[in-house]
Design a protein around this motif. Sequence first.
Motif, PDB file in Angstrom:
ATOM      1  N   SER A   8       0.836  -1.210   0.000  1.00 22.98           N
ATOM      2  CA  SER A   8       0.000   0.000   0.000  1.00 22.98           C
ATOM      3  C   SER A   8       0.870   1.259   0.000  1.00 22.98           C
ATOM      4  CB  SER A   8      -0.959   0.007   1.183  1.00 22.98           C
ATOM      5  OG  SER A   8      -0.242  -0.070   2.397  1.00 22.98           O
ATOM      6  N   ALA A   9       1.949   1.267   0.762  1.00 20.71           N
ATOM      7  CA  ALA A   9       2.850   2.427   0.779  1.00 20.71           C
ATOM      8  C   ALA A   9       3.508   2.610  -0.579  1.00 20.71           C
ATOM      9  CB  ALA A   9       3.909   2.261   1.870  1.00 20.71           C
ATOM     10  N   THR A  13       2.764   5.863  -2.873  1.00 16.29           N
ATOM     11  CA  THR A  13       3.928   6.695  -3.202  1.00 16.29           C
ATOM     12  C   THR A  13       4.086   6.830  -4.703  1.00 16.29           C
ATOM     13  OG1 THR A  13       5.010   6.092  -1.139  1.00 16.29           O
ATOM     14  CG2 THR A  13       6.424   6.941  -2.898  1.00 16.29           C
ATOM     15  N   TRP A 130      12.045   2.264   5.066  1.00 15.25           N
ATOM     16  CA  TRP A 130      11.822   3.654   4.664  1.00 15.25           C
ATOM     17  C   TRP A 130      12.736   4.112   3.534  1.00 15.25           C
ATOM     18  CZ3 TRP A 130       7.914   6.624   4.799  1.00 15.25           C
ATOM     19  CH2 TRP A 130       8.031   7.998   4.654  1.00 15.25           C
TER      20      TRP A 130
END
Length: 151
Positions: A8-9, A13, A130
């Motif tokens: 999902s990230a 993004t 990250w």
Amino acid sequence: MKGPVPRSALILTAAGVLPFLWGVLTLLSDSAYQLAFTTIGGRFVGPYVQLAYGTVILAFMSGVLWGFATKAHPRQAPVCYALSVIPALWAFFMAGGGPVSAGMNLIFGFLGLLALDWQFWRWGLAPRWWMHLRLPVTAAVVACLLVGVLV
């Protein structure tokens, strides 16, 4: 830089890069520019969409860093909170002027954000994955903004 980026990230993004890519498309294609200009307006073409959206995203990323700062040790937290507002302040003060200077300042803002991302990640405040997310997206955003500056 361990661990896979959550799907999902990654998807959100990637979607977040689309306005920068749209700006490039409308800079390089006269027909895309004309279609967008006549249907959705001048704010959504060329460097204008990139500059407006880039300013918003730098401010948004300040909020993300603020969220990471909440995980800091109480003695480290004031530094983290102070660092987290830098991208928003940079966007506010430096993204004005003409499209070339504003574009260059946004490029420097996103590169500075990457340095802050790395520091928060290094401190263990950002997710382990990250930097796997932030490195390529920053490269894409900077490349798109460079097109806006150079074309």
